[in-house]
Design a protein around this motif. Structure first.
Motif, PDB file in Angstrom:
ATOM      1  N   LEU A  27       8.959  15.633   0.949  1.00  0.00           N
ATOM      2  CA  LEU A  27       9.807  14.552   1.588  1.00  0.00           C
ATOM      3  C   LEU A  27       8.976  14.360   2.966  1.00  0.00           C
ATOM      4  N   LEU A  28       8.445  15.506   3.454  1.00  0.00           N
ATOM      5  CA  LEU A  28       7.871  15.379   4.882  1.00  0.00           C
ATOM      6  C   LEU A  28       6.776  14.284   4.712  1.00  0.00           C
ATOM      7  N   LYS A  29       6.052  14.344   3.691  1.00  0.00           N
ATOM      8  CA  LYS A  29       4.774  13.541   3.248  1.00  0.00           C
ATOM      9  C   LYS A  29       5.392  12.206   3.237  1.00  0.00           C
ATOM     10  N   LYS A  30       6.445  11.926   2.653  1.00  0.00           N
ATOM     11  CA  LYS A  30       7.041  10.610   2.649  1.00  0.00           C
ATOM     12  C   LYS A  30       7.696  10.372   4.048  1.00  0.00           C
ATOM     13  N   LEU A  31       8.195  11.101   4.879  1.00  0.00           N
ATOM     14  CA  LEU A  31       8.770  10.788   6.130  1.00  0.00           C
ATOM     15  C   LEU A  31       7.390  10.201   6.954  1.00  0.00           C
ATOM     16  N   GLU A  32       6.084  10.824   6.809  1.00  0.00           N
ATOM     17  CA  GLU A  32       5.226  10.564   7.598  1.00  0.00           C
ATOM     18  C   GLU A  32       4.705   9.380   7.128  1.00  0.00           C
ATOM     19  N   ILE A  33       4.600   9.175   5.874  1.00  0.00           N
ATOM     20  CA  ILE A  33       4.069   7.711   5.512  1.00  0.00           C
ATOM     21  C   ILE A  33       4.937   6.637   6.006  1.00  0.00           C
ATOM     22  N   GLU A  34       6.177   6.790   5.684  1.00  0.00           N
ATOM     23  CA  GLU A  34       7.378   5.739   6.198  1.00  0.00           C
ATOM     24  C   GLU A  34       6.995   5.609   7.695  1.00  0.00           C
ATOM     25  N   ARG A  35       6.857   6.373   8.426  1.00  0.00           N
ATOM     26  CA  ARG A  35       6.588   6.354  10.089  1.00  0.00           C
ATOM     27  C   ARG A  35       5.212   5.292  10.079  1.00  0.00           C
ATOM     28  N   LEU A  36       4.177   5.800   9.422  1.00  0.00           N
ATOM     29  CA  LEU A  36       2.968   4.972   9.674  1.00  0.00           C
ATOM     30  C   LEU A  36       3.142   3.613   9.178  1.00  0.00           C
ATOM     31  N   LEU A  37       3.812   3.446   7.954  1.00  0.00           N
ATOM     32  CA  LEU A  37       4.051   2.110   7.670  1.00  0.00           C
ATOM     33  C   LEU A  37       4.852   1.288   8.407  1.00  0.00           C
ATOM     34  N   ALA A  38       5.913   1.923   9.268  1.00  0.00           N
ATOM     35  CA  ALA A  38       6.652   1.151  10.245  1.00  0.00           C
ATOM     36  C   ALA A  38       5.881   0.650  11.209  1.00  0.00           C
ATOM     37  N   LYS A  39       4.552   1.073  11.675  1.00  0.00           N
ATOM     38  CA  LYS A  39       3.588   0.731  12.655  1.00  0.00           C
ATOM     39  C   LYS A  39       2.644  -0.197  12.154  1.00  0.00           C
ATOM     40  N   ASN A  40       2.854  -0.568  10.766  1.00  0.00           N
ATOM     41  CA  ASN A  40       1.776  -1.416  10.252  1.00  0.00           C
ATOM     42  C   ASN A  40       1.971  -2.797  10.738  1.00  0.00           C
ATOM     43  N   ARG A  41       0.845  -3.375  10.820  1.00  0.00           N
ATOM     44  CA  ARG A  41       0.698  -4.764  11.380  1.00  0.00           C
ATOM     45  C   ARG A  41      -0.029  -5.618  10.524  1.00  0.00           C
ATOM     46  N   MET A  42      -0.210  -5.249   9.334  1.00  0.00           N
ATOM     47  CA  MET A  42      -0.931  -5.765   8.354  1.00  0.00           C
ATOM     48  C   MET A  42       0.054  -6.657   7.612  1.00  0.00           C
ATOM     49  N   THR A  43      -0.863  -8.010   7.216  1.00  0.00           N
ATOM     50  CA  THR A  43      -0.060  -8.984   6.605  1.00  0.00           C
ATOM     51  C   THR A  43      -0.201  -8.718   5.089  1.00  0.00           C
ATOM     52  N   ASP A  44       0.679  -9.068   4.150  1.00  0.00           N
ATOM     53  CA  ASP A  44       0.822  -9.255   2.802  1.00  0.00           C
ATOM     54  C   ASP A  44      -0.765  -9.317   2.434  1.00  0.00           C
ATOM     55  N   GLU A  45      -1.366 -10.495   2.793  1.00  0.00           N
ATOM     56  CA  GLU A  45      -2.614 -11.099   2.278  1.00  0.00           C
ATOM     57  C   GLU A  45      -3.729  -9.881   2.593  1.00  0.00           C
ATOM     58  N   GLN A  46      -3.777  -9.590   3.920  1.00  0.00           N
ATOM     59  CA  GLN A  46      -4.468  -8.620   4.323  1.00  0.00           C
ATOM     60  C   GLN A  46      -4.487  -7.140   3.232  1.00  0.00           C
ATOM     61  N   TRP A  48      -3.404  -7.127   0.448  1.00  0.00           N
ATOM     62  CA  TRP A  48      -3.868  -7.397  -0.784  1.00  0.00           C
ATOM     63  C   TRP A  48      -5.429  -7.468  -0.839  1.00  0.00           C
ATOM     64  N   ASP A  49      -6.019  -7.907   0.011  1.00  0.00           N
ATOM     65  CA  ASP A  49      -7.459  -8.169  -0.160  1.00  0.00           C
ATOM     66  C   ASP A  49      -8.094  -6.732   0.056  1.00  0.00           C
ATOM     67  N   LEU A  50      -7.431  -5.722   0.942  1.00  0.00           N
ATOM     68  CA  LEU A  50      -7.867  -4.364   0.982  1.00  0.00           C
ATOM     69  C   LEU A  50      -7.786  -3.656  -0.309  1.00  0.00           C
ATOM     70  N   SER A  51      -6.574  -3.787  -0.973  1.00  0.00           N
ATOM     71  CA  SER A  51      -6.450  -3.327  -2.389  1.00  0.00           C
ATOM     72  C   SER A  51      -7.703  -3.706  -3.284  1.00  0.00           C
ATOM     73  N   GLU A  52      -7.842  -4.924  -3.221  1.00  0.00           N
ATOM     74  CA  GLU A  52      -8.848  -5.475  -3.909  1.00  0.00           C
ATOM     75  C   GLU A  52     -10.177  -4.783  -3.855  1.00  0.00           C
ATOM     76  N   GLU A  53     -10.517  -4.830  -2.584  1.00  0.00           N
ATOM     77  CA  GLU A  53     -11.996  -4.434  -1.871  1.00  0.00           C
ATOM     78  C   GLU A  53     -11.946  -2.815  -2.235  1.00  0.00           C
ATOM     79  N   ILE A  54     -10.744  -1.992  -2.265  1.00  0.00           N
ATOM     80  CA  ILE A  54     -10.688  -0.607  -2.538  1.00  0.00           C
ATOM     81  C   ILE A  54     -11.174  -0.449  -4.116  1.00  0.00           C
TER      82      ILE A  54
END
Length: 78
Positions: A27-46, A48-54
Protein backbone atom coordinates in the motif's frame (compact mmCIF):
# COMPACT_ATOMS: atom_id res chain seq x y z
CA UNK A 1 4.95 0.54 17.79
CA UNK A 2 2.95 2.83 15.52
CA UNK A 3 2.87 6.56 16.16
CA UNK A 4 0.46 8.91 14.38
CA UNK A 5 0.79 12.68 14.58
CA UNK A 6 -1.42 15.31 12.97
CA UNK A 7 -0.48 18.91 12.50
CA UNK A 8 -3.03 20.90 10.48
CA UNK A 9 -3.31 19.04 7.15
CA UNK A 10 -0.18 16.92 7.65
CA UNK A 11 -0.31 13.39 9.03
CA UNK A 12 2.92 11.72 10.12
CA UNK A 13 2.87 7.98 10.72
CA UNK A 14 5.96 6.35 12.18
CA UNK A 15 6.50 2.64 12.63
CA UNK A 16 9.18 0.01 12.47
CA UNK A 17 9.42 -1.93 9.23
CA UNK A 18 9.09 -5.11 11.26
CA UNK A 19 5.68 -3.90 12.44
CA UNK A 20 4.12 -3.84 8.99
CA UNK A 21 2.98 -6.69 6.85
CA UNK A 22 3.21 -7.22 3.12
CA UNK A 23 -0.20 -5.61 2.54
CA UNK A 24 0.77 -2.34 4.19
CA UNK A 25 4.18 -2.30 2.52
CA UNK A 26 2.50 -2.72 -0.88
CA UNK A 27 0.00 0.00 0.00
CA UNK A 28 2.81 2.42 0.87
CA UNK A 29 4.54 1.67 -2.44
CA UNK A 30 1.28 2.29 -4.30
CA UNK A 31 0.77 5.60 -2.48
CA UNK A 32 4.27 6.71 -3.45
CA UNK A 33 3.64 5.78 -7.10
CA UNK A 34 0.33 7.67 -7.04
CA UNK A 35 2.09 10.72 -5.58
CA UNK A 36 4.70 10.64 -8.34
CA UNK A 37 2.09 10.14 -11.05
CA UNK A 38 0.13 13.15 -9.81
CA UNK A 39 3.21 15.30 -10.49
CA UNK A 40 3.63 13.80 -13.97
CA UNK A 41 3.66 16.25 -16.88
CA UNK A 42 4.16 13.62 -19.59
CA UNK A 43 1.65 13.46 -22.44
CA UNK A 44 0.10 10.14 -23.48
CA UNK A 45 2.20 10.25 -26.67
CA UNK A 46 5.41 10.81 -24.70
CA UNK A 47 4.52 7.95 -22.37
CA UNK A 48 3.86 5.66 -25.35
CA UNK A 49 7.16 6.63 -27.00
CA UNK A 50 9.02 5.99 -23.76
CA UNK A 51 7.39 2.58 -23.33
CA UNK A 52 8.35 1.63 -26.89
CA UNK A 53 11.94 2.75 -26.29
CA UNK A 54 12.12 0.73 -23.07
CA UNK A 55 10.80 -2.39 -24.81
CA UNK A 56 13.21 -1.96 -27.73
CA UNK A 57 16.19 -1.52 -25.42
CA UNK A 58 15.10 -4.49 -23.31
CA UNK A 59 14.93 -6.70 -26.39
CA UNK A 60 18.36 -5.53 -27.57
CA UNK A 61 19.81 -6.32 -24.14
CA UNK A 62 18.06 -9.69 -23.72
CA UNK A 63 17.51 -11.05 -27.23
CA UNK A 64 20.53 -13.35 -27.26
CA UNK A 65 19.76 -14.79 -23.82
CA UNK A 66 16.07 -15.36 -24.59
CA UNK A 67 16.71 -16.98 -27.97
CA UNK A 68 19.35 -19.22 -26.39
CA UNK A 69 16.85 -20.29 -23.69
CA UNK A 70 14.30 -21.34 -26.30
CA UNK A 71 16.91 -23.00 -28.51
CA UNK A 72 16.86 -20.57 -31.43
CA UNK A 73 20.04 -19.48 -33.15
CA UNK A 74 20.32 -15.66 -33.13
CA UNK A 75 21.72 -15.52 -36.69
CA UNK A 76 18.64 -17.29 -38.09
CA UNK A 77 16.43 -14.43 -36.82
CA UNK A 78 18.01 -11.77 -39.03
Amino acid sequence: MIEIQRENDLFTISFLKSDIGEFLENLLKKLEIERLLAKNRMTDEQAWDLSEEIKENWWKDNQERILKMIGVNNESCH
